[in-house]
Design a protein around this motif. Structure first.
Motif, short mmCIF file in Angstrom:
data_model
loop_
_atom_site.label_atom_id
_atom_site.label_comp_id
_atom_site.label_asym_id
_atom_site.label_seq_id
_atom_site.Cartn_x
_atom_site.Cartn_y
_atom_site.Cartn_z
N MET A 170 -7.40 -3.03 -3.28
CA MET A 170 -8.38 -2.05 -2.80
C MET A 170 -9.78 -2.33 -3.33
N THR A 171 -9.87 -2.80 -4.56
CA THR A 171 -11.19 -2.98 -5.18
C THR A 171 -11.74 -4.39 -5.06
N ARG B 264 0.92 -1.01 -9.70
CA ARG B 264 -0.34 -0.27 -9.51
C ARG B 264 -1.54 -1.20 -9.67
N ALA B 265 -1.44 -2.16 -10.59
CA ALA B 265 -2.54 -3.11 -10.79
C ALA B 265 -2.79 -3.94 -9.54
N SER C 253 0.84 -1.21 0.00
CA SER C 253 0.00 0.00 0.00
C SER C 253 0.87 1.26 0.00
N TYR D 157 3.19 -0.35 -13.89
CA TYR D 157 1.81 -0.73 -14.21
C TYR D 157 1.40 -1.96 -13.40
N LYS E 152 -10.66 -6.89 -6.82
CA LYS E 152 -10.63 -7.51 -8.14
C LYS E 152 -9.97 -8.88 -8.06
N PHE F 294 -7.02 -9.28 -13.18
CA PHE F 294 -5.99 -8.27 -13.38
C PHE F 294 -4.75 -8.86 -14.06
N HIS G 284 -9.79 -1.64 4.02
CA HIS G 284 -9.83 -3.10 4.08
C HIS G 284 -10.74 -3.63 5.19
N GLN H 109 -1.93 -3.07 -6.42
CA GLN H 109 -2.45 -2.16 -5.40
C GLN H 109 -3.94 -1.90 -5.60
N ASN H 110 -4.33 -1.67 -6.83
CA ASN H 110 -5.74 -1.40 -7.12
C ASN H 110 -6.61 -2.63 -6.92
N ALA H 111 -6.06 -3.80 -7.27
CA ALA H 111 -6.83 -5.04 -7.12
C ALA H 111 -7.11 -5.33 -5.64
#
Length: 433
Positions: free
Chosen positions: A407-408, A400-401, A54, A397, A410, A415, A70, A403-405
């Protein structure tokens, strides 16, 4: 791996699997095993990895993000006390080893081997090693001279698969770092339990050169490659025969045995066919190893700097979590575990379609071709070994993918498919001279 419902669940599952492997491999009941209702060990490891991945500025920032993003609640006192726990240090040391082994087996099972062009190294674990320094913690006490310094660690990077390992804590910032003595002490400690038939090759910078020490390490299966210091004093003994026609030995001018105070070692003189610059390398490897392999491994040593760059630039691991040595040891191991998760994800995405490559690999090949054309105009050429596959920096990339996964929520497969969609067609390589 693809059956895991989401990325956070994959991390949790991996922590559980690593812990399970620890209990299987232990010869007896682990002394570090204990039930902690406030924050169990799996939760501690998972939170630590989430903190590493994070983008947070401090422990307090992370705990707030953990609660709000989370939905994880952990009291400040519980979290910070657990970081300093000697038991947690012993536990995480065991779990990190198993985590590394799991990732290594995963990558190996998919045929990932960045040293496959050097079959003579099949019996060696080849590690690039270096010190890594970050800002000291806010509350670090000043040393006897009234100063504070950077907190430091030694890491190793496996040049076969790109995975990172924590080696040793150097300093918490209360004293000036002394990297090489720490390296020697840690190797001596490991030798007490290490199987001497396991050959481990360390590729380090010239600060590591110590003839007597590395001569003694040979019996423990520890060998080294470094660059020769300009002021080194050694006596020529004899030349070592090597195949001058072998592509591996491109640019090698000489391969010889030298001696210093009765201790023998090998020196490789390599002249870069592109720049015409002379490089001199020292090694304790046997003379049966091609000198070109020795030269190329030293150039590959810089791969570990890319891992440090990922840690500082992408994961914002620029500051020590605490001035407590136990906390720093835990930070070091959690950083390695988090990096290896990202490395494994990227490597697995890159092998989904053999006809496609990562954009950074395409750019690297195109840059090599430009260098090749420029070198030809000067009457030289780029060493063809540089056209082999290499361990690339983990892309921003990809990080970041992940990190975003997290949080979301996913799924891991979705991803990774997104990462595969970013791959591009291979470049037709020239690579000839």
């Amino acid at each position: 791996m693809y059956g895991i419902p989401d990325t956070d669940a994959f991390i949790f599952d991996h922590c559980n699997k690593s812990m399970g492997q620890c209990r299987i491999s232990a010869e007896r009941y682990p002394l570090w095993k204990r039930a902690c209702p406030g924050l169990n060990d799996i939760g501690f490891i998972r939170l630590g990895m989430l903190r590493c991945i994070s983008l947070v500025d401090s422990g307090r920032h992370f705990l707030q993000a953990a609660e709000e993003v989370h939905e994880e609640q952990c009291p400040l006192s519980t979290y910070f006390k657990s970081l300093k726990s000697p038991r947690r240090v012993r536990m995480l040391e065991a779990v990190e080893q198993q985590s590394y082994d799991i990732y290594s087996e995963t990558l190996s099972s998919h045929g990932i081997d960045y040293l496959k062009s050097f079959p003579e190294l099949n019996d060696y674990t080849v590690l690039a090693a270096d010190g890594h320094f970050i800002d000291h913690a806010c509350h670090t006490e000043k040393g006897r001279n009234g100063k504070v310094y950077a907190a430091g660690f030694i890491y190793t990077l496996n040049l076969r698969n790109g995975l990172l390992r924590p080696f040793s804590l150097i300093t918490n910032g209360t004293r000036r770092h002394q990297e090489i003595p720490v390296l020697r002490d840690e190797l001596k400690r490991e030798n007490r339990t290490k199987n001497s038939t396991q050959k481990c090759l360390y590729v380090y910078d010239k600060a590591v050169t110590d003839y007597a020490f590395w001569n003694n390490q040979i019996e423990h299966g520890n060998l080294m490659i470094s660059v020769l210091k300009e002021n080194s004093v050694a006596t020529f003994v004899e030349s070592i025969h090597f195949d001058t026609s072998h592509e591996l030995n491109t640019g090698i001018e000489s391969y010889s045995t030298y001696e210093n105070n009765g201790i023998r070692f090998s020196i490789v003189n390599y002249r870069d066919p592109e720049t015409k610059k002379l490089h001199r390398f020292i090694t304790t490897l046997p003379g049966s190893i091609n000198p070109g392999t020795i030269a190329m491994l030293y150039f590959k040593r810089w791969t570990i700097e890319k891992a440090f760059n990922n840690s500082k630039s992408n994961l914002k691991e620029t500051k020590a979590w605490s001035s407590d040595n136990n906390s720093l040891k835990n930070q070091m191991r959690l950083t390695a575990m988090s990096y290896n998760l990202l490395r494994t994800v990227e490597e697995l995405s890159k092998i989904q379609d053999p006809e496609l490559i990562h954009p950074s690999d395409k750019k690297y090949t195109e840059d090599l071709e430009k260098r090749q054309q420029a070198a030809k105009k000067r009457g030289g050429f780029v060493n063809p070994l540089f056209f082999n596959e290499r361990i690339a920096r983990i892309s921003s990339y990809t990080i970041r993918a992940v990190q975003n996964a997290i949080m979301t929520g996913k799924s891991l497969s979705s991803f990774i498919n997104a990462l595969v969609a970013k791959l591009v067609p291979r470049v037709n390589q020239i690579g000839e001279h």
